[in-house]
Scaffold this motif. Structure first.
Motif, mmCIF file in Angstrom:
data_model
loop_
_atom_site.group_PDB
_atom_site.id
_atom_site.type_symbol
_atom_site.label_atom_id
_atom_site.label_comp_id
_atom_site.label_asym_id
_atom_site.label_seq_id
_atom_site.Cartn_x
_atom_site.Cartn_y
_atom_site.Cartn_z
ATOM 1 N N UNK A 48 0.840 -1.200 0.000
ATOM 2 C CA UNK A 48 0.000 0.000 0.000
ATOM 3 C C UNK A 48 0.873 1.247 0.000
ATOM 4 N N UNK A 49 1.920 1.228 0.815
ATOM 5 C CA UNK A 49 2.854 2.359 0.846
ATOM 6 C C UNK A 49 3.524 2.537 -0.508
ATOM 7 N N UNK A 50 4.007 1.444 -1.081
ATOM 8 C CA UNK A 50 4.693 1.518 -2.370
ATOM 9 C C UNK A 50 3.773 2.043 -3.467
ATOM 10 N N UNK A 51 2.505 1.743 -3.358
ATOM 11 C CA UNK A 51 1.539 2.185 -4.367
ATOM 12 C C UNK A 51 1.353 3.701 -4.357
ATOM 13 N N UNK A 52 1.623 4.333 -3.214
ATOM 14 C CA UNK A 52 1.431 5.784 -3.098
ATOM 15 C C UNK A 52 2.617 6.577 -3.640
ATOM 16 N N UNK A 53 3.719 5.908 -3.930
ATOM 17 C CA UNK A 53 4.958 6.596 -4.284
ATOM 18 C C UNK A 53 5.131 6.731 -5.790
ATOM 19 N N UNK A 54 5.836 7.785 -6.172
ATOM 20 C CA UNK A 54 6.224 7.997 -7.566
ATOM 21 C C UNK A 54 7.740 8.141 -7.603
ATOM 22 N N UNK A 55 8.367 7.556 -8.626
ATOM 23 C CA UNK A 55 9.827 7.650 -8.744
ATOM 24 C C UNK A 55 10.242 9.123 -8.740
ATOM 25 N N UNK A 56 11.283 9.505 -7.975
ATOM 26 C CA UNK A 56 12.230 8.655 -7.239
ATOM 27 C C UNK A 56 11.895 8.508 -5.757
ATOM 28 N N UNK A 57 10.624 8.586 -5.402
ATOM 29 C CA UNK A 57 10.248 8.522 -3.991
ATOM 30 C C UNK A 57 10.470 7.124 -3.411
ATOM 31 N N UNK A 58 10.727 7.095 -2.101
ATOM 32 C CA UNK A 58 10.912 5.842 -1.368
ATOM 33 C C UNK A 58 10.067 5.885 -0.101
ATOM 34 N N UNK A 77 5.610 13.463 5.645
ATOM 35 C CA UNK A 77 6.917 13.856 5.101
ATOM 36 C C UNK A 77 6.844 14.847 3.947
ATOM 37 N N UNK A 78 7.971 15.499 3.737
ATOM 38 C CA UNK A 78 8.137 16.433 2.635
ATOM 39 C C UNK A 78 8.610 15.675 1.393
ATOM 40 N N UNK A 79 8.660 16.371 0.260
ATOM 41 C CA UNK A 79 9.204 15.775 -0.963
ATOM 42 C C UNK A 79 10.645 15.335 -0.726
ATOM 43 N N UNK A 80 11.415 16.172 -0.043
ATOM 44 C CA UNK A 80 12.815 15.871 0.234
ATOM 45 C C UNK A 80 12.947 14.579 1.043
ATOM 46 N N UNK A 81 12.058 14.398 2.000
ATOM 47 C CA UNK A 81 12.115 13.197 2.842
ATOM 48 C C UNK A 81 11.727 11.950 2.049
ATOM 49 N N UNK A 82 10.736 12.070 1.169
ATOM 50 C CA UNK A 82 10.339 10.894 0.392
ATOM 51 C C UNK A 82 11.420 10.513 -0.614
ATOM 52 N N UNK A 83 12.128 11.488 -1.142
ATOM 53 C CA UNK A 83 13.192 11.165 -2.094
ATOM 54 C C UNK A 83 14.401 10.554 -1.389
ATOM 55 N N UNK A 84 14.623 10.960 -0.143
ATOM 56 C CA UNK A 84 15.735 10.389 0.631
ATOM 57 C C UNK A 84 15.331 9.080 1.304
ATOM 58 N N UNK A 85 14.017 8.895 1.519
ATOM 59 C CA UNK A 85 13.560 7.712 2.237
ATOM 60 C C UNK A 85 13.880 7.765 3.719
ATOM 61 N N UNK A 86 14.048 8.989 4.260
ATOM 62 C CA UNK A 86 14.398 9.171 5.667
ATOM 63 C C UNK A 86 13.609 10.338 6.236
#
Length: 246
Positions: A48-58, A77-86
């Motif tokens: 479900x989490x993976x389905x919400x993401x768009x590349x390069x998000x983690x 999280x922010x865009x920056x956090x999703x791209x870093x995965x942290x």
């Protein structure tokens, strides 16, 4: 002369797909570090989490010490956090680390995580969209599992989103900060998110947040020094001849 009406702008907002019911998590046996690693693997592999993401998000994972005394829960999280995965990368994370350093605590004393594993989409006209009730409900078991794995002495809810999710009620962060609450038997302190200080760097705002951290320090067994107690206080008013004459 008649002024023509402004053309209407139509914004196509994608309809949010309904989320499944929250997934119950039962931690396996093991050390705190092993149990925490298991929780993070569940988040990373959650379909479900993976389905919400768009590349390069983690998927956004928490990080820090499995032996942490204090566990911080932030907002979505922010865009920056999703791209870093942290969780807590970028300016807000840097500011939080500076505040923690000012308390005398070290990196081994803290763990930081996000309320959600993904960034709610689409954003509103005013920026990031707050998570809705279904999104919070789906992600809360992952937050709860991280708390259970680490068993911190204190939980700090950074911002209204995190606080409302953990206490399961609409509460005003301005009124409730600086007061102790509970999350499943553990002391919970709500305070403003570091982003608040990034947008409001007044001395009074800094002092407000610092007073909450002084309470957290005491709760984990630290005695603030006189110097620490004096951080972000307005300097004393200089004595003038008018004051003397009075």
């Amino acid at each position: 002369m008649v002024t023509p009406a402004a053309p209407k702008v139509t914004v196509n907002v994608p309809e949010l797909r309904p989320l499944p019911a929250p997934r119950p998590l039962t931690l396996p046996a093991g050390t705190k570090a092993e149990r925490l690693a298991w929780v993070q693997a569940q988040i990373s592999q959650c379909p479900v989490t993976l389905e919400q993401l768009k590349a390069p998000q983690k998927p956004v994972l928490g990080h820090g010490s499995a032996e942490a005394k204090i566990l911080f829960v932030g907002e979505a999280p922010t865009v920056e956090e999703t791209e870093a995965g942290r969780a807590f990368v970028g300016p807000a994370g840097e500011l939080l680390r500076k505040i923690v350093a000012a308390t005398g605590l070290s990196e081994k004393d803290i763990y930081v995580t996000s309320l959600m594993g993904w960034r709610p989409e689409p954003p509103t006209a005013y920026g990031k969209r707050p998570p809705n009730a279904a999104e919070v409900a789906f992600n809360l078991p992952y937050v709860r599992a991280q708390i259970e794995a680490i068993q911190p002495q204190v939980i700090v809810a950074l911002g209204a989103q995190a606080f409302e999710a953990l206490v399961q009620a609409k509460r005003t962060i301005t009124q409730e900060r600086g007061r102790w609450h509970e999350f499943e038997g553990r002391p919970l302190m709500p305070t403003f998110h570091p982003n608040y200080l990034l947008h409001n760097s007044s001395l009074s705002a800094k002092r407000t947040v610092w007073e909450d951290f002084l309470l957290v320090m005491e709760k984990v067994g630290l005695t603030p020094t006189d110097k620490q107690r004096g951080f972000f206080l307005a300097p004393p008013k200089p004595v003038t001849t008018d004051d003397v004459d009075a």
